[in-house]
Write an enzyme that holds these catalytic residues in place. Sequence first.
Site, PDB file in Angstrom:
ATOM      1  N   ARG A 198      -9.666 -43.576  20.752  1.00 50.49           N
ATOM      2  CA  ARG A 198     -10.587 -42.663  21.770  1.00 50.49           C
ATOM      3  C   ARG A 198     -11.768 -43.565  22.079  1.00 50.49           C
ATOM      4  O   ARG A 198     -12.757 -42.903  22.256  1.00 50.49           O
ATOM      5  CB  ARG A 198     -10.986 -41.618  20.674  1.00 50.49           C
ATOM      6  CG  ARG A 198      -9.688 -40.612  20.987  1.00 50.49           C
ATOM      7  CD  ARG A 198     -10.401 -39.407  20.116  1.00 50.49           C
ATOM      8  NE  ARG A 198     -10.892 -39.634  18.791  1.00 50.49           N
ATOM      9  CZ  ARG A 198     -11.083 -38.651  17.728  1.00 50.49           C
ATOM     10  NH1 ARG A 198     -10.941 -37.523  18.005  1.00 50.49           N
ATOM     11  NH2 ARG A 198     -11.445 -39.111  16.850  1.00 50.49           N
ATOM     12  N   LYS A 249       0.184 -47.861   4.214  1.00 53.49           N
ATOM     13  CA  LYS A 249      -0.009 -47.037   3.066  1.00 53.49           C
ATOM     14  C   LYS A 249      -1.507 -46.398   2.936  1.00 53.49           C
ATOM     15  O   LYS A 249      -2.300 -47.075   3.743  1.00 53.49           O
ATOM     16  CB  LYS A 249       0.079 -48.037   1.837  1.00 53.49           C
ATOM     17  CG  LYS A 249      -0.832 -49.284   1.718  1.00 53.49           C
ATOM     18  CD  LYS A 249      -1.599 -49.318   0.468  1.00 53.49           C
ATOM     19  CE  LYS A 249      -2.441 -48.453  -0.196  1.00 53.49           C
ATOM     20  NZ  LYS A 249      -3.902 -48.788   0.122  1.00 53.49           N
ATOM     21  N   HIS A 258       1.056 -54.157   1.455  1.00 56.60           N
ATOM     22  CA  HIS A 258       1.074 -55.667   1.798  1.00 56.60           C
ATOM     23  C   HIS A 258       0.844 -56.319   0.413  1.00 56.60           C
ATOM     24  O   HIS A 258       1.129 -57.581   0.547  1.00 56.60           O
ATOM     25  CB  HIS A 258      -0.190 -55.697   2.395  1.00 56.60           C
ATOM     26  CG  HIS A 258      -1.694 -55.473   1.534  1.00 56.60           C
ATOM     27  ND1 HIS A 258      -2.249 -54.425   1.169  1.00 56.60           N
ATOM     28  CD2 HIS A 258      -2.396 -56.761   0.874  1.00 56.60           C
ATOM     29  CE1 HIS A 258      -3.300 -54.821   0.527  1.00 56.60           C
ATOM     30  NE2 HIS A 258      -3.405 -55.999   0.109  1.00 56.60           N
ATOM     31  N   LYS A 293       2.626 -60.553  -0.947  1.00 54.57           N
ATOM     32  CA  LYS A 293       2.004 -61.675  -1.522  1.00 54.57           C
ATOM     33  C   LYS A 293       2.858 -62.573  -2.349  1.00 54.57           C
ATOM     34  O   LYS A 293       3.713 -62.360  -2.838  1.00 54.57           O
ATOM     35  CB  LYS A 293       1.010 -61.003  -2.518  1.00 54.57           C
ATOM     36  CG  LYS A 293      -0.392 -60.424  -1.953  1.00 54.57           C
ATOM     37  CD  LYS A 293      -1.295 -59.603  -3.037  1.00 54.57           C
ATOM     38  CE  LYS A 293      -2.476 -58.981  -2.604  1.00 54.57           C
ATOM     39  NZ  LYS A 293      -3.381 -59.638  -1.853  1.00 54.57           N
ATOM     40  N   GLU A 334     -11.450 -54.795  -8.826  1.00 49.97           N
ATOM     41  CA  GLU A 334     -12.129 -55.424  -7.779  1.00 49.97           C
ATOM     42  C   GLU A 334     -13.657 -54.919  -8.114  1.00 49.97           C
ATOM     43  O   GLU A 334     -14.158 -54.023  -8.624  1.00 49.97           O
ATOM     44  CB  GLU A 334     -11.890 -54.180  -6.217  1.00 49.97           C
ATOM     45  CG  GLU A 334     -10.341 -54.722  -5.884  1.00 49.97           C
ATOM     46  CD  GLU A 334      -9.929 -53.654  -4.931  1.00 49.97           C
ATOM     47  OE1 GLU A 334      -9.186 -54.207  -4.038  1.00 49.97           O
ATOM     48  OE2 GLU A 334     -10.425 -52.643  -4.718  1.00 49.97           O
ATOM     49  N   ASP A 370      -4.850 -44.491  -3.521  1.00 48.23           N
ATOM     50  CA  ASP A 370      -5.198 -45.845  -2.706  1.00 48.23           C
ATOM     51  C   ASP A 370      -4.526 -47.170  -3.610  1.00 48.23           C
ATOM     52  O   ASP A 370      -3.956 -48.122  -2.778  1.00 48.23           O
ATOM     53  CB  ASP A 370      -6.521 -45.999  -2.683  1.00 48.23           C
ATOM     54  CG  ASP A 370      -7.130 -47.368  -1.895  1.00 48.23           C
ATOM     55  OD1 ASP A 370      -6.468 -47.695  -0.972  1.00 48.23           O
ATOM     56  OD2 ASP A 370      -7.921 -48.063  -2.394  1.00 48.23           O
ATOM     57  N   HIS A 406       0.513 -50.040  -4.701  1.00 49.75           N
ATOM     58  CA  HIS A 406       0.263 -51.382  -5.376  1.00 49.75           C
ATOM     59  C   HIS A 406       0.601 -51.681  -6.770  1.00 49.75           C
ATOM     60  O   HIS A 406       1.600 -52.288  -7.224  1.00 49.75           O
ATOM     61  CB  HIS A 406      -0.964 -52.148  -5.046  1.00 49.75           C
ATOM     62  CG  HIS A 406      -1.782 -51.993  -3.720  1.00 49.75           C
ATOM     63  ND1 HIS A 406      -0.877 -52.082  -2.668  1.00 49.75           N
ATOM     64  CD2 HIS A 406      -2.727 -51.885  -3.223  1.00 49.75           C
ATOM     65  CE1 HIS A 406      -1.798 -51.974  -1.499  1.00 49.75           C
ATOM     66  NE2 HIS A 406      -2.994 -52.034  -1.939  1.00 49.75           N
ATOM     67  N   LYS A 455     -12.513 -49.802  -8.812  1.00 51.56           N
ATOM     68  CA  LYS A 455     -13.618 -50.298  -7.706  1.00 51.56           C
ATOM     69  C   LYS A 455     -14.886 -50.643  -8.637  1.00 51.56           C
ATOM     70  O   LYS A 455     -15.240 -49.824  -9.554  1.00 51.56           O
ATOM     71  CB  LYS A 455     -14.000 -49.481  -6.593  1.00 51.56           C
ATOM     72  CG  LYS A 455     -12.847 -48.758  -5.931  1.00 51.56           C
ATOM     73  CD  LYS A 455     -12.479 -50.110  -4.604  1.00 51.56           C
ATOM     74  CE  LYS A 455     -11.121 -49.773  -3.947  1.00 51.56           C
ATOM     75  NZ  LYS A 455     -10.976 -50.635  -2.967  1.00 51.56           N
TER      76      LYS A 455
HETATM   77  C1  BG6 Z   1      -5.842 -51.848  -0.011  1.00 52.30           C
HETATM   78  C2  BG6 Z   1      -6.831 -50.949  -0.341  1.00 52.30           C
HETATM   79  O1  BG6 Z   1      -4.439 -51.553   0.429  1.00 52.30           O
HETATM   80  O2  BG6 Z   1      -5.735 -53.108  -0.786  1.00 52.30           O
HETATM   81  C3  BG6 Z   1      -8.036 -51.515  -0.832  1.00 52.30           C
HETATM   82  O3  BG6 Z   1      -6.851 -49.709   0.442  1.00 52.30           O
HETATM   83  C4  BG6 Z   1      -8.019 -52.447  -1.412  1.00 52.30           C
HETATM   84  O4  BG6 Z   1      -8.804 -50.311  -1.282  1.00 52.30           O
HETATM   85  C5  BG6 Z   1      -7.108 -53.588  -0.968  1.00 52.30           C
HETATM   86  O5  BG6 Z   1      -9.324 -53.221  -1.631  1.00 52.30           O
HETATM   87  C6  BG6 Z   1      -6.872 -54.750  -1.860  1.00 52.30           C
HETATM   88  O6  BG6 Z   1      -5.996 -55.785  -1.046  1.00 52.30           O
HETATM   89  P1  BG6 Z   1      -6.133 -57.288  -1.254  1.00 52.30           P
HETATM   90  O7  BG6 Z   1      -5.005 -58.015  -0.905  1.00 52.30           O
HETATM   91  O8  BG6 Z   1      -7.337 -57.705  -0.085  1.00 52.30           O
HETATM   92  O9  BG6 Z   1      -6.714 -57.791  -2.534  1.00 52.30           O
END
Ligand code: BG6
Length: 478
Positions: A48, A158, A188, A192, A226, A245, A250, A340
């Site tokens: 948008r 996701k 994702h 990896k 993280e 999340d 994951h 986090k």
């Molecule tokens: C994402 C989450 O899917 O994966 C994030 O939404 C997270 O919160 C991230 O930080 C971590 O992925 P990577 O591969 O960058 O460590």
Amino acid sequence: MSGPTDNFTIIIFGAGGDLASRKLFPSIYQLARWGQLPPAYRVIGVGRAGQSHEEFRRVVKERVMELSPESIDDPALFDEFCRQLFYVNADLDDIDGYMSLHDEIMKPGAEEAVCNNLLFYLSTPPSLAPGIVHNLVRAGLGGRGHSCPGWRKIIVEKPFGHDLESAVELNRILEEAFEERQIYRIDHYLGKEPVQNIMVLRFSNGMFEPLWNRQYIAQVQITIAEEFGIRGRGAYYEEAGLLGDIIQNHGLQLLAAIAMEPPVELSPDAIRDEKAKVLKSVRLFSSESVNDSVVLGQYEGYRFEKGVAVDSNIETCAAVRFNLDNWRWSGVPFYMKAGKCLSRTVTEIVITFKCPPQNFYANSAALSCTPNQVILGIQPDETVAIRFGTKRPGEEMVTDPVFMKFDYRTSFAERGLTPYHRLVLDAIAGNQMNFIRRDSVERSWSIIDSIRDALAGQVPEPYPVNSWGPESSVRIYG
Ligand code: BG6
């Protein structure tokens, strides 16, 4: 490395978002750089922002330079890549925007395959996905029953929905528009290198699998920590929370890779069958079991983040003990901690073995055994380490723990692909092996829903930034 495929168009919803600039555009550019894109391709961003094609190209370049500068390793080639970017202005709720998208895709003069081979990428918050799919169908862009030459596929980011009900509904809507073989639910983590190595380690070696069960393994610990916070994604976090999340996707995908049975063959469905079976065996939580098995936390200061409610009770850290009710794993706890603003950024899986029945070499009465461990470093270190006891040099017959370590960086000269690079390539090639199937995504939500229902109304425990999360998470190990 596979070469270019059919000419095609990628259509990205959420092209102005963080993920697109941080990961998606850099990965598609890398595909171009490595000669993995066909002679004719286009990338259409939908949003948008009211941008022209030129403005969109400039904004993409600026954002990628800001968020992922290391990915622009050849500025001239990146500029060439940007010339294949186009923009369609669309209010995602309004069918008119999708008609404009249709016209842009089918623009006279574009090469036929570019118009007929379409890869949609939904890089949007889960709540927007149903509306987008619905409108794609109305605009004649759906994949099911599509009779023209060419292919249509859809990648859905996701988290897939925000609970079981929304995931079932999204699956229903998606399957009205696309067949399962056209749907790519992306996580994702499955792209990896060290995650793909879990199955290789387990099933290409003879020495691990015979021990990989309740008879020899005492516990499994999965950590996804993280150092950073929600990185400005307040609105998204308020919808997903840490459970939605990280753990739903994951975390449970890592657990499935560690705990699955060997597949009967290396086909996408044989592998996904085994992952679905493991997730089915994960015991759901009840109000009786949840307090011993789950602790949720929220980092101090979360409520001051942009887009976050001042009285938010959304979790940013979770410590969970999972139990698997199957013959291989009955009685073996799978601990998972993700969060986090923790002390360190690290993703690793530690498999701890039982001690030998008798230990003559204990260092002290208190330390009767240093258990063997297999430690899988997923990131930042991409390693496999084995811990075992060895005789300390000298007169005494005592043991010290030592490690044998394999490191991707020192053992291989070539670098792996980035996860998005690999997974977009897989989707283009039609390989669903590393995408999540409907049954697994829904079961993962049932597990998360059972935690949320059982904890209903409980406030997450505050924890200081740069710590290991809520103090009472120790109780799940009890
Ligand atoms: C994402 C989450 O899917 O994966 C994030 O939404 C997270 O919160 C991230 O930080 C971590 O992925 P990577 O591969 O960058 O460590």
